[in-house]
Structures are given as structure tokens and as C-alpha cells.
Design an enzyme around this catalytic site. Structure first.
Site, PDB file in Angstrom:
ATOM      1  N   ASP A  86      47.095  47.538  46.054  1.00  0.00           N
ATOM      2  CA  ASP A  86      47.125  47.557  44.583  1.00  0.00           C
ATOM      3  C   ASP A  86      48.038  48.719  44.209  1.00  0.00           C
ATOM      4  O   ASP A  86      48.888  49.111  45.020  1.00  0.00           O
ATOM      5  CB  ASP A  86      45.694  47.714  44.034  1.00  0.00           C
ATOM      6  CG  ASP A  86      45.620  47.505  42.531  1.00  0.00           C
ATOM      7  OD1 ASP A  86      45.857  46.388  42.069  1.00  0.00           O
ATOM      8  OD2 ASP A  86      45.362  48.486  41.785  1.00  0.00           O
ATOM      9  N   SER A 144      36.323  41.882  44.281  1.00  0.00           N
ATOM     10  CA  SER A 144      35.961  43.288  44.528  1.00  0.00           C
ATOM     11  C   SER A 144      37.170  44.155  44.196  1.00  0.00           C
ATOM     12  O   SER A 144      38.240  43.635  43.869  1.00  0.00           O
ATOM     13  CB  SER A 144      35.564  43.485  45.997  1.00  0.00           C
ATOM     14  OG  SER A 144      36.609  43.053  46.837  1.00  0.00           O
ATOM     15  N   LYS A 145      37.023  45.436  44.261  1.00  0.00           N
ATOM     16  CA  LYS A 145      38.145  46.365  44.085  1.00  0.00           C
ATOM     17  C   LYS A 145      37.755  47.701  44.681  1.00  0.00           C
ATOM     18  O   LYS A 145      36.568  48.050  44.716  1.00  0.00           O
ATOM     19  CB  LYS A 145      38.448  46.549  42.591  1.00  0.00           C
ATOM     20  CG  LYS A 145      39.870  46.974  42.328  1.00  0.00           C
ATOM     21  CD  LYS A 145      40.815  45.784  42.388  1.00  0.00           C
ATOM     22  CE  LYS A 145      42.223  46.142  42.095  1.00  0.00           C
ATOM     23  NZ  LYS A 145      43.049  44.928  41.923  1.00  0.00           N
ATOM     24  N   GLY A 146      38.766  48.442  45.125  1.00  0.00           N
ATOM     25  CA  GLY A 146      38.492  49.764  45.664  1.00  0.00           C
ATOM     26  C   GLY A 146      39.465  50.776  45.105  1.00  0.00           C
ATOM     27  O   GLY A 146      40.518  50.396  44.583  1.00  0.00           O
ATOM     28  N   VAL A 158      33.835  48.437  44.755  1.00  0.00           N
ATOM     29  CA  VAL A 158      32.912  47.678  43.907  1.00  0.00           C
ATOM     30  C   VAL A 158      32.976  46.219  44.329  1.00  0.00           C
ATOM     31  O   VAL A 158      34.044  45.615  44.323  1.00  0.00           O
ATOM     32  CB  VAL A 158      33.260  47.836  42.411  1.00  0.00           C
ATOM     33  CG1 VAL A 158      32.349  46.955  41.564  1.00  0.00           C
ATOM     34  CG2 VAL A 158      33.127  49.288  41.973  1.00  0.00           C
TER      35      VAL A 158
END
Ligand code: NAD
Length: 414
Positions: free
Chosen positions: A136, A95-97, A50
Site C-alpha cells: 500500500d 483487512s489492512k495493516g 485490522v
């Protein structure tokens, strides 16, 4: 979106369309990719990236491997990243995944294939000047190294190393990245204690003894704070004395693999020297201890409307993302508990990631002291900005952090 963001937007008198633009992700990427398992069977995995906002620079955010990963969670975490990078005045967006998988169920070979498979699926959407992933939950430097290897193969770009941060030291990682989140939280806490006029001795309880929890526990112990309770996923320990020698607790946890039973002072290897210092405690009991500072450093949503009445701490330092629910936050505010919010308290990790990216791009290698000095400066500056905003708007530290973050985003979108 969360209450403090809404409150901050109101204080800044933002138009509804601006609020919508700032809270909505710019891009949602969903991928399904196949991996051949050790058994020879092919399995399809589901993943996301995202990209929330890039007003300030390339998107930046970690990759999470967890069986509960879903689109909504990744969207929220990407939003938080945009707020953190802006608050810390970094030239990055958010962002992040994530991949929905229980990594503990995979062999090492399968984990490597999964890491590379995910990168291959999102390769055209990431890059040093486009979107820069990092570790993360359940991802680490080794996984970042695999990801860089795959990305290099696909992109053939000279600057591929800067496409990921949180790499291992020998493969383009930065000194100080490992301890950066705990260290950054410690700097922010020290600033807060200064303005609140609180001096040692101070009692601390810390939930979570992983990368973040163990580093901050060690720093606090070394600086003379009384770390009287610690926990991990299997429960906690408390000290009846003036707090644990955290270095010995760490040694014990490494030896046993869990904190359970690590409430002794003295050598952990020589049973003769062990002196009982405390006992066991549950994660729930730890939250209600009579301490000055409570540090949730494990999961989100642990302080809720159901247990908030038990909190006795004067300060909560949110090292985990979202450990206090909005309902509990309101009650803590009414009770005069100072909550230092996640987007400020745990931003040391992304700040050190920026330092790593910068070193990779410019082919530099900074020493650990240099990294930690720069980190101290940035974290202290962010705290002072938030404190000033809190005074100016007569609001909580959380809302003030969002005000400062939103101002930083709007300034770059003129
Ligand atoms: P980690 O996996 O290294 O450690 C997590 C710790 O929490 C472990 O000790 C684990 O045993 C414990 N834990 C798990 N479930 C628990 C439970 N139910 N009750 C109590 N403890 C439990 O993770 P980490 O990197 O230390 O991250 C901790 C938190 O900090 C997460 O919320 C993460 O999103 C946040 N965070 C981490 C970083 C970073 O740089 N690592 C940066 C920003 C935010």
C-alpha cells in the site's frame, strides 16, 4: 461508518445487528516491536493489522508505512477492502495493516529491519489461508520480498510465497500486478462512457502521478484521450494543446524526479527540441479545470464541501481511496456529476493480487496478456453489476456499489 454504506443497508432492509456485524472489524491487532537503528539505539515502533471480515475467504489487504497511520485509519481501510473483494466477487475478505513511521527517515537497512520486525510481530495472524498482505502507500515489491523472507523463516510453510502478494516478478510476483490498479480503472471508465454515451475527444485531468496515476495517464493517452493536466505532491502541469504525450512526461519526471517543468513536447533530453506546450498549475487549480473526466489518484479527502463548487468535470473516477468527502459527494450527486466510487474504480489492484495468490498456490505462471484479459473481464463484470443495481434501486453508483458488495457478503454468510 460512511453514508453510502448506511444508505445501502437501508435499501437492503438489513437488521441493526446485521449492519453492526458487517461494519465492525472482527479482529484488531496492535503490536509494538523493537528495531535496532544504524546508530545502535533501539526504537519501538507501533503497528496494526485490522481483520475486518472473512465471510468470503482469507482476509486480504495492504500494509501502509506512513507517519499518520493510526487505528481509525487502518479500520476504515480494512472495511473498504471487504467491500472491494466482495464487489469483485473474489474469494477473500478484507483487512489492512500499517506502521506509524516516516519511511523516508530510515536507511535501507533500517527499512528492511522494520519490514521484517513487523512481520515477525504479526506472523501468527497471517498466512496464505488466513490473511494475505500486499503493498500500500510507501510499501512496494522489494518490501514484500523481505516480508516473505521473514515469514518463511518463522512459519516454515511450503506455501509461504502465497502469504503475500505484490511481490517482485522474480520472487513469485505476477505479470500485470504493477499496472493493475490503473488498468482496472481504465476498464471501468470505458464501460461507464459506453453506457453514458460519451465519445472521444474527451479531456482528462489527473491528480497524482505515482503507480496509479502514471499508469492510467499513459493508458488514456495511448487510447486517444486528451490528458490536459497532471500533478504530483509538488504541484502540477497543464497543456494548452490537445493534451500531453504522457510517455514524454514520464521520461521527464524520471529524469528530474518531479513533474514541475515537464510541460514540453519533444525530446526531454535534447533542449533544442523542447517546445513549450503549457504551464504550471497547483493541485487545487487542477481540480477545478474544465475537463470531462477528473481522476483523483493521490490522497483521500481532496474534494470537500469547500471546493466542490469549482468542479466542472462530468465524471470523477476515484482512483485514490476516499478522495471525495461525504458532504461533497452529496453536492456532486445533486449537480449531476457521475462519481465512479473507489471501491469499484481502484479494485483492479486487489483483483490482480488474487491472480498472484492463485498462481502461487497452484504453481502456475500466467503471461501479462492473460492477466490483463482476466482483469478486464472481472472489472467490466463488476461495473455492469453496479450499473444494474443503480438502475434497480434508482441510486448513485457509490450506493449501488455498496448494495452489490453487501449482497456478496451476505450471500456467503448464510
Ligand atoms: P504512490 O505513492 O505511487 O503515488 C502517489 C502520488 O500522489 C505521487 O505522484 C505523489 O507525488 C502524489 N501526491 C502525494 N501527495 C500529494 C498531494 N498533496 N497532492 C497531489 N499529489 C500528491 O501511490 P499509488 O500507489 O499511486 O496510490 C495512489 C492512491 O491510490 C492512494 O490513495 C492509494 O491508497 C490508492 N490505491 C492504490 C492502489 C495500488 O495498487 N497502488 C490500489 C488501490 C488504491
Amino acid at each position: 461508518m460512511n453514508n453510502s454504506f448506511q444508505e445501502a443497508a437501508k435499501l437492503l432492509k438489513l437488521k441493526p445487528e446485521t449492519i453492526f456485524e458487517l461494519e465492525t472489524p472482527q479482529r484488531l491487532i496492535e503490536v509494538n516491536f523493537p528495531i535496532e537503528m544504524d546508530s545502535g539505539e533501539k526504537r519501538i515502533f507501533n503497528g496494526y493489522r485490522v481483520q475486518h471480515n472473512n465471510f468470503r475467504g482469507p482476509y486480504k489487504g495492504g500494509i501502509r508505512f506512513h507517519h499518520e497511520v493510526d487505528k481509525e485509519e487502518v479500520k476504515l481501510l480494512a472495511f473498504l477492502m471487504s467491500m472491494k473483494t466482495s464487489l469483485l466477487n473474489l474469494p477473500f475478505g478484507g483487512s489492512k495493516g500499517g506502521v506509524a513511521v516516516d519511511p523516508k527517515s530510515l536507511s535501507e537497512k533500517e527499512l528492511e529491519k522494520l519490514s521484517k520486525g513487523y512481520v515477525s510481530a504479526i506472523a501468527s495472524d497471517i498466512g496464505p489461508y488466513l490473511d494475505v498482505p500486499a503493498p500500500d502507500v510507501n510499501t512496494n515489491p522489494k518490501i514484500m520480498d523481505w516480508m516473505v523472507e521473514e515469514y518463511k523463516k518463522i512459519s516454515e510453510k511450503e506455501e509461504s510465497l502465497a502469504a503475500f502478494t505484490g511481490k517482485s516478478l522474480g520472487k513469485g510476483g505476477s505479470y500485470g500486478r504493477d499496472e493493475a490498479t490503473g488498468f482496472g480503472g481504465f476498464v471501468v471508465l470505458r464501460e461507464a462512457l459506453g453506457v453514458l454515451g460519451m465519445g472521444k475527444p474527451l479531456k482528462v485531468a489527473i491528480q497524482g502521478f505515482g503507480n496509479v496515476g502514471a499508469h492510467i495517464a499513459d493508458l488514456l493517452y495511448q487510447e486517444g484521450y486528451e490528458v490536459i493536466a497532471l500533478s504530483d505532491s509538488r504541484g502540477g502541469i497543464y497543456s494548452e494543446g490537445e493534451g500531453f504525450a504522457v510517455d514524454l512526461v514520464k521520461e521527464c519526471k524520471e529524469e528530474k524526479g518531479t513533474l514541475a517543468g515537464c510541460y514540453f513536447v519533444g525530446s526531454v533530453t535534447d533542449a533544442q527540441e523542447k517546445i513549450p506546450e503549457g504551464g504550471s498549475i497547483s493541485n487545487e487549480e487542477l481540480l477545478g479545470l474544465n475537463v470531462d473526466i477528473l481522476v483523483p489518484a493521490a490522497l483521500g479527502g481532496v474534494i470537500t464541501k469547500d471546493n466542490v463548487s469549482k468542479i466542472k468535470a462530468k465524471i470523477i473516477l476515484e482512483m485514490a481511496n476516499g478522495p471525495v468527502t461525504p458532504e461533497a459527494d452529496e453536492i456532486l450527486e445533486k449537480n449531476g456529476v457521475v462519481v465512479i466510487p473507489d471501491i469499484l474504480a481502484n479494485a483492479g489492484g486487489v483483483t490482480a493480487s488474487y491472480f498472484e495468490w492463485y498462481q502461487n498456490i497452484n504453481k502456475e505462471k500466467w503471461g501479462k496478456e492473460e492477466v490483463l484479459n482476466k482483469l478486464t473481464e472481472k472489472m467490466a463484470l463488476a461495473f455492469r453489476k453496479v450499473w444494474k443495481t443503480k438502475e434497480e434501486f434508482s441510486t448513485s453508483l457509490r450506493t449501488a456499489s455498496y448494495v452489490a458488495a453487501l449482497e456478496g457478503l451476505l450471500e456467503k454468510n448464510l
